[in-house]
Scaffold this active site. Structure first.
Site, PDB file in Angstrom:
ATOM      1  CG  ASP A 138      -6.432  -2.075  13.052  1.00  0.00           C
ATOM      2  OD1 ASP A 138      -7.102  -2.831  12.329  1.00  0.00           O
ATOM      3  OD2 ASP A 138      -6.653  -1.916  14.269  1.00  0.00           O
ATOM      4  CE  LYS A 139      -2.972   5.208   6.699  1.00  0.00           C
ATOM      5  NZ  LYS A 139      -3.748   6.352   6.178  1.00  0.00           N
TER       6      LYS A 139
END
Length: 319
Positions: A138-139
């Protein structure tokens, strides 16, 4: 297009009666079925000098020739962005991704992503699906991920993931004091109402998360997490499901709860930690070419180190 190699083989009698695409998948296991079907449809496969359809059945004894080429798979642009490369050879790259860096370009992040940086560093990745990305982070999750530089490497790594033999270990800081470790085995799928979120749902895909406590604090725990599966947001969803969401998680977290009699430093640190406290700390795999077992570790990023220091200081002050 860029030439890779010409593959050739005789069809053994044991495969007589099978479809062309099935035969190719057994003759050339380094390539995915989808890739082989693509080559058949593009006229890059000849059986005794003739072009056949994927569904055509073979008799055995035929000579098969495959012009194995890689078309440009991505249209994303290369950008000279910094990359923290932990390991690199002609087959794979291992990257230590910082929090805040998006992996793939998308509508909200058309550039400035890990993929843009990878294409600048290794232009040949434009011929590998998803620019060689095998598993995502995830970012706002930091840590290790592996990138395949060739079709063969990608197939090998994807097979390892599906066979659950790639080792992926994370560290996280969660809300609440865990008495001990355990395992969460609960299916994950799209949230029935909020389609941007994932959730534990009855008709979801199987998901298994193992966790062990590293340190306990007054109202938080530092844990190690091992994945058997790799569902979207798996750790975040599973920890929230057992009511121990990750510190700072903007999607699956709970309302900020600060322990009583906390110092100003403690309160400020918790309030300012605005990402999920999650780091991909260890990665282990079998090298796709040599078969050698390899493992890498990435130290915790500064923000998580600082968070843990403040939590420990708070625990010491209230011991």
């Amino acid at each position: 297009m860029s030439d890779l190699e010409t593959l050739s083989a005789a069809v053994p009698a044991a495969l007589a009666g099978q479809r062309l695409d099935q035969v190719l998948a057994q003759l050339f296991p380094d390539y995915s079925r989808a890739r082989l079907q693509q080559w058949i449809k593009a006229g890059q496969v000849q059986v005794d000098g003739k072009q056949l359809r994927p569904k055509d059945r073979l008799l055995g004894g035929e000579q098969v020739a495959v012009q194995a080429t890689a078309a440009r798979e991505v249209t994303w642009q290369a950008q000279p962005l910094p990359l923290n490369i932990v390991y690199e050879d002609e087959h794979i790259l291992v990257i230590d991704k910082p929090a805040g860096l998006v992996v793939h370009p998308a509508s909200g992040n058309p550039d400035g992503t890990l993929v843009n940086a990878l294409l600048n560093h290794a232009p040949e990745l434009d011929a590998v699906p998803r620019a060689g990305i095998v598993h995502r982070l995830d970012k706002e999750t930091s840590g290790l991920l592996v990138v395949a530089r060739t079709l063969k490497s990608q197939k090998h790594l994807v097979d390892m993931l599906q066979a659950r033999v790639m080792k992926r270990q994370y560290q996280a800081v969660i809300c609440g004091v865990m008495p001990s470790g355990g395992t969460v085995e609960a299916p994950i799928g799209r949230h029935p109402v909020d389609r941007k979120r994932m959730a534990v749902v009855a008709n979801g895909k199987p998901a298994v998360t193992h966790y062990r406590v590293i340190r306990r604090f007054r109202a938080h725990s530092h844990i190690r997490v091992d994945l058997d599966t790799g569902r979207t947001h798996q750790i975040r969803v599973h920890m929230a499901h057992i009511r121990h969401p990750l510190v700072g998680d903007p999607v699956y977290g709970q309302r900020l709860r600060i322990p009583p009699d906390s110092s100003e430093q403690m309160m400020a640190t918790l309030r300012r930690f605005r990402r999920q406290a999650l780091h991909a700390a260890r990665l282990g795999l079998e090298h796709p070419a040599s078969g050698e077992p390899l493992e890498w570790q990435a130290p915790l990023p500064d923000d998580m180190v600082r968070l843990l220091e403040v939590l420990q200081q708070d625990a010491d002050e209230h011991a």
